[in-house]
Design an enzyme around this catalytic site. Structure first.
Site, PDB file in Angstrom:
ATOM      1  CG  HIS A 186      -0.360   0.070   2.535  1.00 23.29           C
ATOM      2  ND1 HIS A 186       0.524  -0.862   3.021  1.00 23.29           N
ATOM      3  CD2 HIS A 186      -0.500   1.001   3.520  1.00 23.29           C
ATOM      4  CE1 HIS A 186       0.892  -0.515   4.252  1.00 23.29           C
ATOM      5  NE2 HIS A 186       0.300   0.611   4.578  1.00 23.29           N
ATOM      6  CG  ASP A 240       4.687   2.753   7.410  1.00 28.20           C
ATOM      7  OD1 ASP A 240       3.761   3.291   6.774  1.00 28.20           O
ATOM      8  OD2 ASP A 240       4.518   1.739   8.127  1.00 28.20           O
TER       9      ASP A 240
HETATM   10 ZN   LIG Z   1       2.855   0.419   7.985  1.00 29.01          ZN
HETATM   11 ZN   LIG Z   2      -0.214   1.401   6.563  1.00 27.81          ZN
END
Ligand SMILES: [Zn+2]
Ligand SMILES: [Zn+2]
Length: 263
Positions: free
Chosen positions: A64, A68
């Site tokens: 996704h 991060d």
């Molecule tokens: Zn994450």
């Molecule tokens: Zn996430």
């Protein structure tokens, strides 16, 4: 096939690890090593260089578009474009959710995606549709997170017997959902996020798993080995491990940066 933990810190880089990134490698019948990156979160391009030349990675697969999990794509773009040996001339396949090209352009400060296309062959995941990378096959499975998110099943040759096929599943970020059970079903190794902690965040739904929820999925799906990951620096790994241990009795680890798991 082997799994290298490049970065395993959840949500932000920690003192001992970059954010999410995992390298899957396998040899084909000619002995050539193929490398696929699962996510490339902030900081991960650094330790990746201890394992492989980033410019030689054969494909990148994104769970996704949270920072991060994708932030160091901007660094990978720089490596591929400006290395002293000259720019990479063949764009590397970059599989991700809708909006992946725009997200990378945004990271680079570009107005549009034309420059992205010079180094990345961006392809949008189609749920359940397999992607081949050398001897590896990747299947994206939609999971539950605040924005479009996929887990990825990776099937490839076993390290000890290349004629045997083994499968690992990477959850990306997700809470419990039907897709997660499909993703994990019967795999040799489940690399599962476990960012939340029972009694602290378990009332929040639709975002992350706790160690217990990850253990329950692993038990339900009869996975052969469970590796917990994506723990933010403020979590105690022993607590997360104990949560999973209470409900899953197979081989169990909490990922650390640099770990290598042979399948
Ligand atoms: Zn994450
Ligand atoms: Zn996430």
């Amino acid at each position: 096939m082997r799994l290298v933990v490049v970065g395993c810190a959840g949500s932000f880089a920690g003192p001992d690890s970059a954010a999410s990134s995992y390298l899957v490698q396998a040899e084909d019948e000619t002995g050539r090593t193929w490398s696929v990156l699962l996510d490339l979160g902030n900081g991960a391009l650094g330790p990746l260089q201890r394992v492989v030349d980033p410019a030689t990675v054969d494909a990148v697969a994104l769970s996704h578009l949270h920072a991060d999990h994708v932030a160091d794509l901007a660094g990978l773009d720089v490596v591929r474009r400006y290395r002293p040996a000259g720019p990479c001339t063949t764009p590397v396949p970059l599989h991700g959710p809708e909006g992946t090209a725009a997200r990378l352009a945004q990271l680079n400060g570009d107005e549009d995606t034309s420059a992205v296309a010079e180094q990345f062959d961006v392809r949008t995941w189609q749920p359940g549709v397999a992607v081949r990378v050398g001897p590896l096959e990747l299947v994206p499975v939609p999971v539950e997170h605040p924005l479009p998110a996929f887990g990825v099943r990776v099937t490839g040759p076993a390290e000890d017997d290349p004629a045997r096929r083994v499968t690992l599943a990477y959850t990306g970020d997700t809470d419990e959902c039907g897709g997660l059970d499909v993703l994990a079903a019967g795999v040799d190794l489940l690399l599962s996020e476990a960012a939340f902690v029972e009694g602290r965040d378990d009332a929040v739904r639709g975002v992350h798993l706790t160690g217990r929820r990850a253990g329950e999925v692993a038990a339900r799906a009869a996975v052969r080995r469970l590796v917990l990951t994506h723990l933010p620096a403020w979590n105690d790994p022993a607590v997360t491990r104990a949560e999973a241990r209470a409900v899953y009795d197979g081989p169990l680890d909490v990922a650390r940066a640099g770990d290598v798991f042979a399948l």
